[in-house]
Design a protein around this motif. Structure first.
Motif, short mmCIF file in Angstrom:
data_model
loop_
_atom_site.label_atom_id
_atom_site.label_comp_id
_atom_site.label_asym_id
_atom_site.label_seq_id
_atom_site.Cartn_x
_atom_site.Cartn_y
_atom_site.Cartn_z
N LEU A 271 -5.98 2.37 6.06
CA LEU A 271 -6.39 3.59 6.76
C LEU A 271 -5.16 4.46 7.03
O LEU A 271 -5.18 5.68 6.79
CB LEU A 271 -7.06 3.18 8.08
CG LEU A 271 -7.87 4.21 8.82
CD1 LEU A 271 -8.98 4.78 7.94
CD2 LEU A 271 -8.50 3.56 10.07
N ASP A 272 -4.07 3.83 7.49
CA ASP A 272 -2.83 4.59 7.76
C ASP A 272 -2.32 5.23 6.48
O ASP A 272 -1.94 6.39 6.46
CB ASP A 272 -1.75 3.66 8.33
CG ASP A 272 -2.10 3.19 9.73
OD1 ASP A 272 -2.99 3.79 10.36
OD2 ASP A 272 -1.49 2.19 10.18
N ARG A 273 -2.35 4.44 5.37
CA ARG A 273 -1.83 4.97 4.09
C ARG A 273 -2.66 6.17 3.63
O ARG A 273 -2.13 7.14 3.09
CB ARG A 273 -1.88 3.84 3.03
CG ARG A 273 -1.43 4.27 1.64
CD ARG A 273 0.07 4.54 1.59
NE ARG A 273 0.52 5.04 0.31
CZ ARG A 273 0.61 6.33 -0.01
NH1 ARG A 273 0.29 7.26 0.88
NH2 ARG A 273 1.05 6.71 -1.20
N LEU A 274 -3.98 6.09 3.86
CA LEU A 274 -4.86 7.16 3.39
C LEU A 274 -4.71 8.42 4.23
O LEU A 274 -5.15 9.50 3.84
CB LEU A 274 -6.32 6.68 3.35
CG LEU A 274 -6.61 5.60 2.30
CD1 LEU A 274 -8.04 5.11 2.39
CD2 LEU A 274 -6.30 6.10 0.89
N ASP A 275 -4.09 8.27 5.42
CA ASP A 275 -3.84 9.44 6.28
C ASP A 275 -2.49 10.10 5.99
O ASP A 275 -2.19 11.14 6.55
CB ASP A 275 -3.90 9.02 7.76
CG ASP A 275 -5.34 9.01 8.26
OD1 ASP A 275 -6.19 9.65 7.62
OD2 ASP A 275 -5.60 8.33 9.26
N GLU A 276 -1.69 9.43 5.12
CA GLU A 276 -0.38 10.01 4.81
C GLU A 276 -0.49 10.97 3.63
O GLU A 276 -1.54 11.09 3.00
CB GLU A 276 0.59 8.88 4.41
CG GLU A 276 1.01 8.04 5.59
CD GLU A 276 1.79 6.81 5.13
OE1 GLU A 276 2.15 6.73 3.93
OE2 GLU A 276 2.02 5.94 5.98
N ALA A 277 0.65 11.60 3.31
CA ALA A 277 0.68 12.50 2.15
C ALA A 277 0.55 11.67 0.87
O ALA A 277 0.96 10.51 0.83
CB ALA A 277 2.00 13.26 2.14
N ASN A 278 -0.05 12.24 -0.17
CA ASN A 278 -0.18 11.62 -1.49
C ASN A 278 -0.78 10.22 -1.49
O ASN A 278 -0.19 9.28 -2.05
CB ASN A 278 1.19 11.56 -2.19
CG ASN A 278 1.80 12.94 -2.30
OD1 ASN A 278 1.08 13.89 -2.61
ND2 ASN A 278 3.08 13.06 -2.02
N PRO A 279 -1.95 10.06 -0.89
CA PRO A 279 -2.56 8.72 -0.91
C PRO A 279 -3.14 8.40 -2.28
O PRO A 279 -3.49 9.31 -3.03
CB PRO A 279 -3.70 8.84 0.11
CG PRO A 279 -4.06 10.29 0.07
CD PRO A 279 -2.80 11.06 -0.23
N PRO A 280 -3.27 7.11 -2.62
CA PRO A 280 -3.97 6.75 -3.85
C PRO A 280 -5.47 6.98 -3.66
O PRO A 280 -5.94 7.15 -2.54
CB PRO A 280 -3.68 5.24 -3.98
CG PRO A 280 -3.49 4.80 -2.56
CD PRO A 280 -2.84 5.94 -1.84
N LEU B 232 0.85 -1.20 0.00
CA LEU B 232 0.00 0.00 0.00
C LEU B 232 0.88 1.25 0.00
O LEU B 232 0.56 2.26 -0.63
CB LEU B 232 -0.93 -0.02 1.22
CG LEU B 232 -2.01 -1.11 1.18
CD1 LEU B 232 -2.69 -1.26 2.54
CD2 LEU B 232 -3.05 -0.82 0.09
N GLN B 233 2.00 1.14 0.71
CA GLN B 233 2.94 2.25 0.78
C GLN B 233 3.45 2.63 -0.61
O GLN B 233 3.65 3.81 -0.90
CB GLN B 233 4.14 1.81 1.67
CG GLN B 233 5.00 2.92 2.17
CD GLN B 233 4.20 3.89 3.03
OE1 GLN B 233 3.44 3.46 3.88
NE2 GLN B 233 4.34 5.19 2.78
N ALA B 234 3.63 1.63 -1.46
CA ALA B 234 4.22 1.87 -2.78
C ALA B 234 3.21 2.49 -3.77
O ALA B 234 3.60 2.92 -4.86
CB ALA B 234 4.76 0.56 -3.34
N LEU B 235 1.93 2.52 -3.42
CA LEU B 235 0.95 3.07 -4.37
C LEU B 235 1.11 4.58 -4.49
O LEU B 235 1.37 5.27 -3.51
CB LEU B 235 -0.48 2.71 -3.94
CG LEU B 235 -0.82 1.21 -3.93
CD1 LEU B 235 -2.27 1.00 -3.53
CD2 LEU B 235 -0.57 0.58 -5.30
N ARG B 236 0.87 5.09 -5.71
CA ARG B 236 1.07 6.52 -5.98
C ARG B 236 -0.26 7.27 -5.91
O ARG B 236 -1.34 6.69 -6.03
CB ARG B 236 1.66 6.71 -7.38
CG ARG B 236 2.90 5.90 -7.69
CD ARG B 236 3.38 6.21 -9.10
NE ARG B 236 2.33 6.07 -10.09
CZ ARG B 236 2.10 4.96 -10.79
NH1 ARG B 236 2.83 3.87 -10.60
NH2 ARG B 236 1.13 4.93 -11.70
#
Ligand SMILES: NC(=O)c1ccc[n+]([C@@H]2O[C@H](COP(=O)([O-])OP(=O)(O)OC[C@H]3O[C@@H](n4cnc5c(N)ncnc54)[C@H](O)[C@@H]3O)[C@@H](O)[C@H]2O)c1
Ligand SMILES: O=C(O)[C@H](O)[C@H](O)COP(=O)(O)O
Length: 382
Positions: A218-227, A194-198
């Motif tokens: 959920l964590d990935r979507l809270d970071e900068a530049n989520p897919p 998930l981390q690698a998604l742009r």
């Protein structure tokens, strides 16, 4: 003969009432007492069918009117000599139309008006993935198929690695949920992948919720530049995470396969399976029970652009944003009421017909427009 069945299976009486007495029960809440005196058990995906449910019953046949079988302990049924039948492919076209509808909205959101600019990575190339690939190919998308179990078979070729599929503009998941073995799919997309998604990518999951680690998502979507993410399936249905609903672009309540055709074909396939098991002739067909669609004809002239004509037609049949709105409206309820609300959205799902139920009349339009309608599955009247 007593047939105990999930009350949400459509056309139970039409298909089964001359085979036995049909007793309807709640699929989600089905208990050993409900099935104790049953000869036949008919379920959908919300009933866990295993030793805890069936030990001590006289059930000799289990049918699930669904593609997925992760809710059924098939080895245990086999060990007890209980016959089992599922409905492979019954709603594959419905899921393919769901994904096409989502992708068409995504194309517009990106300010594009053409399918051809898109690469689509399909993870799981079975009934759903292959049907979707066929349509996307006709629409001139670049399609990449990832299916390691198929790739390992002799004579099968043209598959890409998971990493290559995950690099596409759109990634769509269509694997079964499996927890063991070389190709297990439980949390196939975990924190690392998930981390690698742009940020320019779209991830769609309409397979099973547990294929994506929803906490990590959920964590990935809270970071900068989520897919951008579209979810039809969730971990812990029906008590899904409101935080996740809040962060995904389109959220739907596990209804990708809920076209009327898909559901009725599911019932038809377990009816056929039960007839085979009992040695009875198959006398009924799904088609005889499908009503005339509310929308049966649409006309376009050469004045309509290709994109607007096809998206008008698609959205007249199905627009995922309606399902998204209905699900979001349930999210402000108390936590203990949300699961029930999720199930009610599914139980009371409006009639949705597939694209093939609409005849498209074209006057003076281009060959390319005709081809696009055909690729999407509409019937043409030229
Ligand atoms: N959201 C819905 O309403 C809905 C509707 C229908 C089906 N489904 C789900 O979609 C799943 C797929 O449906 P189908 O009809 O295509 O099933 P299928 O069995 O025809 O195909 C599944 C494919 O996934 C492949 N696969 C297995 N493990 C894999 C892995 N680790 N990586 C990549 N590919 C892998 C298999 O080899 C197979 O080709 C079902 O099992 C069901 O859980 C959801
Ligand atoms: O596996 C399937 O066929 C689908 O996930 C199915 O459409 C789910 O619907 P349910 O059985 O939960 O009504």
């Amino acid at each position: 003969m007593l047939i105990v069945a999930d009350e949400n299976i459509p056309l139970l009486d039409s298909f089964f009432d001359d085979i036995g007495e049909v007793r309807r029960v709640s699929g989600r809440g089905m208990s050993p007492e409900d099935v104790q005196d049953a000869d036949v058990l008919l379920v959908r995906s919300v009933t866990r069918v295993d030793r805890d449910l069936l030990e001590g019953s006289r059930v000799k046949f289990v049918g699930t009117a669904t593609i997925g079988t992760d809710h059924v302990d098939v080895p245990w049924l086999e060990s007890r000599g209980i016959a089992f039948c599922a409905a492979p492919g019954c709603n594959a076209n419905s899921v393919a139309e769901y994904v096409l509808s989502v992708v068409s909205l995504h194309i517009e959101k990106k300010g594009l008006k053409d399918w051809a600019d898109l690469s689509v990575g399909i993870v799981g190339a079975g009934n759903v993935g292959s049907e979707l690939a066929r349509k996307l190919d006709w629409l001139d998308c670049t399609v990449k198929l990832c299916d390691p179990p198929r790739a390992a078979l002799e004579g099968e070729e043209g598959f890409v690695s998971l990493d290559e599929a995950l690099a596409c503009d759109v990634i769509t998941l269509h694997t079964p949920l499996t927890r063991d073995g070389e190709h297990a799919t439980y949390h196939l997309l975990g924190a690392g992948r998930l981390q690698a998604l742009r940020a320019d990518q779209l991830l769609i999951n309409s397979g099973r919720g547990e294929v994506v680690d929803c906490r990590a998502l959920l964590d990935r979507l809270d970071e900068a530049n989520p897919p951008t993410v579209v979810l039809d399936v969730w971990e812990q249905e029906p008590r899904i995470s409101p935080e996740l609903v809040d962060r995904v672009w389109i959220a739907t309540p596990h209804i990708a396969g809920y076209s009327l055709e898909g559901k009725v074909q599911g019932t038809e396939m377990i009816y056929q399976g039960l007839c085979r098991f009992l040695g009875l002739p198959v006398r009924k067909k799904a088609g005889q029970f499908l009503p005339e669609p509310a929308l049966s004809k649409l006309s376009f002239t050469s004045a309509a652009s290709e994109w607007s004509a096809t998206t008008v037609a698609m959205r007249s049949c199905y627009d995922p944003r309606m399902d998204d709105s209905r699900l979001r409206l349930t999210m402000d309820r108390e936590a203990r009421e949300r699961g029930g609300a999720f199930d009610r959205l599914r139980r009371d799902y409006p009639v949705r017909r597939e694209f093939s139920s609409v005849k498209i009349q074209l006057k003076g339009t281009s060959k390319s427009l005709q081809d696009t309608f055909r690729a999407l599955g509409f019937k043409l009247k030229i």
